[in-house]
Design an enzyme around this catalytic site. Structure first.
Site, PDB file in Angstrom:
ATOM      1  N   TRP A   7      40.837  96.815 121.651  1.00 36.47           N
ATOM      2  CA  TRP A   7      41.903  96.649 120.660  1.00 36.47           C
ATOM      3  C   TRP A   7      43.118  95.968 121.253  1.00 36.47           C
ATOM      4  O   TRP A   7      43.750  95.118 120.604  1.00 36.47           O
ATOM      5  CB  TRP A   7      42.256  97.983 120.000  1.00 36.47           C
ATOM      6  CG  TRP A   7      41.182  98.398 119.043  1.00 36.47           C
ATOM      7  CD1 TRP A   7      40.366  99.490 119.150  1.00 36.47           C
ATOM      8  CD2 TRP A   7      40.759  97.707 117.844  1.00 36.47           C
ATOM      9  NE1 TRP A   7      39.475  99.522 118.094  1.00 36.47           N
ATOM     10  CE2 TRP A   7      39.699  98.442 117.288  1.00 36.47           C
ATOM     11  CE3 TRP A   7      41.179  96.547 117.205  1.00 36.47           C
ATOM     12  CZ2 TRP A   7      39.046  98.049 116.110  1.00 36.47           C
ATOM     13  CZ3 TRP A   7      40.537  96.150 116.029  1.00 36.47           C
ATOM     14  CH2 TRP A   7      39.481  96.909 115.504  1.00 36.47           C
ATOM     15  N   ASP A  20      50.318 100.711 119.504  1.00 38.81           N
ATOM     16  CA  ASP A  20      49.307 100.711 118.433  1.00 38.81           C
ATOM     17  C   ASP A  20      48.646 102.089 118.421  1.00 38.81           C
ATOM     18  O   ASP A  20      47.685 102.337 119.127  1.00 38.81           O
ATOM     19  CB  ASP A  20      48.265  99.616 118.681  1.00 38.81           C
ATOM     20  CG  ASP A  20      47.083  99.699 117.716  1.00 38.81           C
ATOM     21  OD1 ASP A  20      47.104 100.554 116.800  1.00 38.81           O
ATOM     22  OD2 ASP A  20      46.142  98.904 117.877  1.00 38.81           O
ATOM     23  N   LYS A  47      41.897 106.234 110.568  1.00 38.90           N
ATOM     24  CA  LYS A  47      41.332 106.985 111.679  1.00 38.90           C
ATOM     25  C   LYS A  47      41.768 108.455 111.582  1.00 38.90           C
ATOM     26  O   LYS A  47      40.960 109.345 111.438  1.00 38.90           O
ATOM     27  CB  LYS A  47      41.758 106.406 113.033  1.00 38.90           C
ATOM     28  CG  LYS A  47      41.637 104.884 113.157  1.00 38.90           C
ATOM     29  CD  LYS A  47      40.220 104.395 113.149  1.00 38.90           C
ATOM     30  CE  LYS A  47      40.057 102.879 113.019  1.00 38.90           C
ATOM     31  NZ  LYS A  47      40.784 102.041 113.965  1.00 38.90           N
TER      32      LYS A  47
END
Ligand SMILES: *Cc1c(COP(=O)(O)O)cnc(C)c1O
Length: 360
Positions: free
Chosen positions: A102, A172, A196
């Protein structure tokens, strides 16, 4: 109706009581005669839902007054562009920490807008460890430092907050926000796609220090500029009303459960149980450095990849779903977000031991 144990990485499990409340309120929200999906985002009903969600999130995370909270769209991936567009400024330099899949995506997007300095990378360890802060080469002229507190695919997580010497820190938090308390005042900006650990897909949380808003690069599309979103309370255009509403129900549910300190305690216990089972098995293996193991996403591999399909089909038959590892790394991954109970992890662990007995 049978609910399974859901270990999906995202979209992921939601608290059952929240889903039941959504069901009960679906056709007629609080006597309004309509579903939240059918309401005007500017009507007093939805404005109340939105305000309550923000207030509960502020309480959960103890967000200081000088931070704005935004409920945007486009997922964390849109933030990969919005962060540099809004924060890089004239100098157009930023530091990024590369810890896995990511952060890599965040880096490649940021490069479109300015000079990206990779201040530290976990590449040498095969992204199985977080590079220690002592090895970081931060640029004192950088507009901000970006990192990924939890790498959802690799299962490496920071259990500490980086020190940036006054340069705004950007995180993030897509797969770890609300899993434990976090000192928001240490950050310039926090963002997280909801699907999530927060709520349904479609809404993206941005928590931004107010002095960082209003400096977008020339040519920034209006929809990607934080300033008009702040001025319009995240309603510059039509927001993802239903996802915002469900996220708000999740916040209220977390508060009722004792808030983020309570979540941290149970999340740590869940992770410990699963890692202990893996480490003591002599069969399953997790490659991540012990100090950097994620509480949220636990990848593990079997001694022979030929067993993977059997593991997954037997797990499914036992009511355990979503255990297939990310397509880029293979193996297994159990995502054990807030809505995955301790009992779910106990059931998984019992299955893993039984599977080992029969196939080990
Ligand atoms: C899932 C994820 C993303 C991408 O989120 P989208 O909402 O699909 O854009 C980004 N960063 C992290 C850490 C993630 O887990």
């Amino acid at each position: 109706m049978a609910r399974v144990y859901n270990f999906n990485a995202g979209p992921a499990a939601l608290p059952q009581v929240v889903l039941e409340q959504v069901r009960d309120e679906l056709l007629d929200w609080h006597g309004s005669g309509m579903s939240v999906m059918e309401m005007s985002h500017r009507g007093k009903e939805f404005m109340a839902i939105a305000a309550q969600a923000e207030q509960d999130l502020r309480e959960l995370l103890a967000i200081p007054e000088n931070y704005k909270v935004l409920f945007l769209q486009g997922g964390a991936t849109t933030q990969f562009a919005m962060v540099p567009l809004n924060l890089m400024g004239e100098g157009r330099r930023a530091d990024y920490i590369h810890t896995g899949a990511w952060s890599k995506k965040a880096i490649s997007e940021a490069k479109k807008f300015g000079a990206v300095n990779i201040a530290a990378s976990g590449e040498e360890s095969g992204f199985a460890a977080i590079p220690p802060q002592s090895a970081w080469r931060l640029d004192s002229e950088a507009a901000y430092v970006h990192y990924t507190p939890n790498e959802t695919i690799g299962g490496v997580e920071f259990h500490w907050i980086p020190e940036t010497g006054g340069v705004p820190l950007v995180g993030d938090f897509s797969s770890t926000l609300l899993s434990r308390p976090v000192d928001v005042s240490r950050f310039g900006l926090i963002y997280a796609g909801a699907q999530k650990n927060v709520g349904p897909a479609g809404v993206t949380l941005v928590i931004v220090r107010e002095d960082l808003v209003g400096h977008a690069l020339p040519g920034t599309p209006t929809i990607l500029d934080y300033a008009p979103q702040v001025e319009n309370d995240s309603m510059y255009n039509t927001p993802a009303t239903f996802s915002w509403y469900v996220a708000g129900l999740v916040f209220a549910h977390l508060k009722a459960q004792g808030g983020l300190a309570a979540m941290a305690e149970i999340n740590q216990r869940k992770a410990k149980l699963l890692y202990r089972t893996i480490d003591e098995s002599g069969f399953y293996r997790n490659p991540v450095a012990i100090a950097d193991r994620s509480w949220m996403n636990v990848p593990f591999i079997l001694p022979d990849a030929a067993l993977d399909a059997t593991f997954l089909s037997e797990a499914k038959a036992a009511g355990l779903l979503g255990l297939k590892g990310h397509r880029s790394v293979g193996g297994m991954r159990a995502s054990i977000y807030n809505a995955v109970s301790y009992e779910a992890v106990e059931t998984l662990v019992a299955f893993m031991k039984d599977f080992q007995q029969r196939h080990g």
